[in-house]
Enzyme design. Structure first.
Site, PDB file in Angstrom:
ATOM      1  N   ASP A 110      22.004  -1.220  71.564  1.00 27.28           N
ATOM      2  CA  ASP A 110      22.862  -1.579  72.777  1.00 27.28           C
ATOM      3  C   ASP A 110      23.448  -0.307  73.543  1.00 27.28           C
ATOM      4  OD1 ASP A 110      24.882  -3.040  74.430  1.00 27.28           O
ATOM      5  OD2 ASP A 110      24.446  -4.668  73.241  1.00 27.28           O
ATOM      6  N   HIS A 142      29.561  -3.109  75.757  1.00 22.94           N
ATOM      7  CA  HIS A 142      28.777  -4.450  75.459  1.00 22.94           C
ATOM      8  C   HIS A 142      28.392  -4.405  73.901  1.00 22.94           C
ATOM      9  CE1 HIS A 142      25.274  -7.138  75.399  1.00 22.94           C
ATOM     10  NE2 HIS A 142      26.063  -7.729  76.022  1.00 22.94           N
ATOM     11  N   SER A 191      24.437 -13.107  74.947  1.00 22.45           N
ATOM     12  CA  SER A 191      24.663 -12.112  74.086  1.00 22.45           C
ATOM     13  C   SER A 191      25.373 -12.280  72.659  1.00 22.45           C
ATOM     14  CB  SER A 191      25.732 -10.897  74.880  1.00 22.45           C
ATOM     15  OG  SER A 191      24.752 -10.301  75.838  1.00 22.45           O
TER      16      SER A 191
END
Length: 388
Positions: free
Chosen positions: A159, A196, A352
């Site tokens: 990520d 994120h 996600s």
């Protein structure tokens, strides 16, 4: 580079793209917007090494090249070959493809990444019971056994960055960390938007401290891999590093806007042969466009991957979640509490976070039975699967 077309193969299909100012503007059979580089992705037989490939490429390009290994297995190798930008041409790709040592040649393409997060709430967030309080009774997750005295499990997250100074992540045992772009061991977020990975990590690893999210598997070890740009070469390297670092499950809470064959090749290879032949689970988020995923649309269309859609708070498929036969299982993904950058928290929605929960659940299965195969994991997930 002047305007021209560039031809190569993807999944045995001829692809022709228009190139202008080093940017790809269209692709046959659909739309693709990306950026071109001075690099080629080359798949070879397993016996081909970087030095023989370097000699081969220099003979065709009539110039010096630089070759770096991306992925190696007993079945095939992937390399990235840096050449002068003018050598990224249909002629060079065709001549390389015709060599007996070479199985596939593609330009190294930068695609748009969909991080599969939808809306978010931040600021002063009122803490609520962990989503596990509703997940566990509903799916009887507790039936997998106690994890306390079992073998350690390594979870890889690929990520955009991780800040382990956050109060809910400071306890995390980081087994390995690597930034594939900077080629360093520093995985801290750089840009303000790089939060994120922090949120995904909170869902899996968040400390049970009555402040933030109660992570699904706080005692697992983390392989943190920072990748913010969706170059094919970066994705191949990230997957390779995760596997070589000993990941028992890899979380990819994202997908790009198109699927390149080299990525599917490596996911398929690891799913079959990873974890010493047991099969390495690689988890992708289904995406948040509320539609049925089509063949080869993006990474969530890879059959060997574990693709996770989102449930809303009523345990129905969330309206934003992608769906269809490529989705293997659905986990909660609406307004989940998690960690944010700058030691903050927020509530987030998107596949996600469903993929993060699924990743933690898979890690718990492995912790309970290290010999479990990917086929057995998929079978257990099928028992959890909601209406598709």
């Amino acid at each position: 580079m002047c305007a021209q077309s560039l031809e190569f193969q993807n999944f045995s299909q001829d692809v022709e793209v228009d190139v202008s100012d080093d940017r790809l503007t269209s692709i046959e059979g659909g739309e693709l917007y990306g950026q071109l580089s001075n690099r080629l992705i080359i798949k070879t037989h397993s016996m081909t090494d970087k030095y023989s490939l370097e000699s081969l490429a220099e003979g065709i390009c009539d110039c010096r090249v630089q070759v770096s290994a991306l992925y190696a297995s007993p079945r095939f190798n992937y390399f990235v070959v840096s050449v002068p930008l003018e050598a990224v041409s249909t002629v060079v790709i065709k001549e390389l493809s015709e060599k007996s040592e070479v199985l596939l040649v593609q330009p190294d393409v930068l695609l748009i990444r969909n991080r599969s997060s939808q809306n978010e709430l931040s600021g002063n967030i009122q803490r609520e019971p962990s989503p596990l309080s509703s997940i566990m009774p509903f799916w009887n997750v507790q039936g997998i056994g106690q994890v306390g005295n079992t073998r350690e499990v390594r979870i890889a997250i690929i990520d955009d960055g991780f800040d382990f100074t956050h109060g809910d992540l400071s306890h995390v045992d980081v087994a390995f960390a690597y930034d594939v772009e900077r080629q360093s061991f520093d995985v801290m977020p750089i840009l303000p938007v790089d939060g994120h990975g922090q949120r995904v990590a909170g869902v899996i690893f968040g400390a049970h401290n009555n402040q933030g999210p109660d992570g699904i598997f706080t005692d697992a070890r983390l392989i943190a891999i920072r990748q913010t740009k969706q170059w094919t070469s970066h994705t191949l390297l990230a997957l390779s590093v995760a596997a070589r670092a000993g990941a028992e499950v890899i979380n990819c809470s994202w997908h790009s806007e198109s699927l390149m064959q080299p990525v599917a090749d490596i996911v398929n290879d690891l799913a079959k042969w990873g974890r010493a032949g047991r099969g390495l689970p690689i988890v992708f988020a289904a995406g948040n466009k509320g539609k049925v995923i089509s063949i080869n649309e993006h990474e969530a269309a890879i059959r060997s991957a574990i693709v996770v859609g989102a449930l809303d708070q009523s345990f129905q498929i969330a309206s934003f979640s992608n769906r269809g036969p490529f989705v293997d299982v659905y986990f909660p993904g609406s307004k989940l509490l998690s960690t944010n950058v700058n030691n903050k928290y927020g509530k987030y929605s998107g596949t996600s976070f469903s993929a993060a929960l699924a990743t933690g659940y898979i890690a718990l299965l492995i912790a309970s039975n290290y010999e479990i195969s990917l086929a057995e994991i998929n079978n257990k997930l099928s028992l959890l699967a909601w209406k598709k």
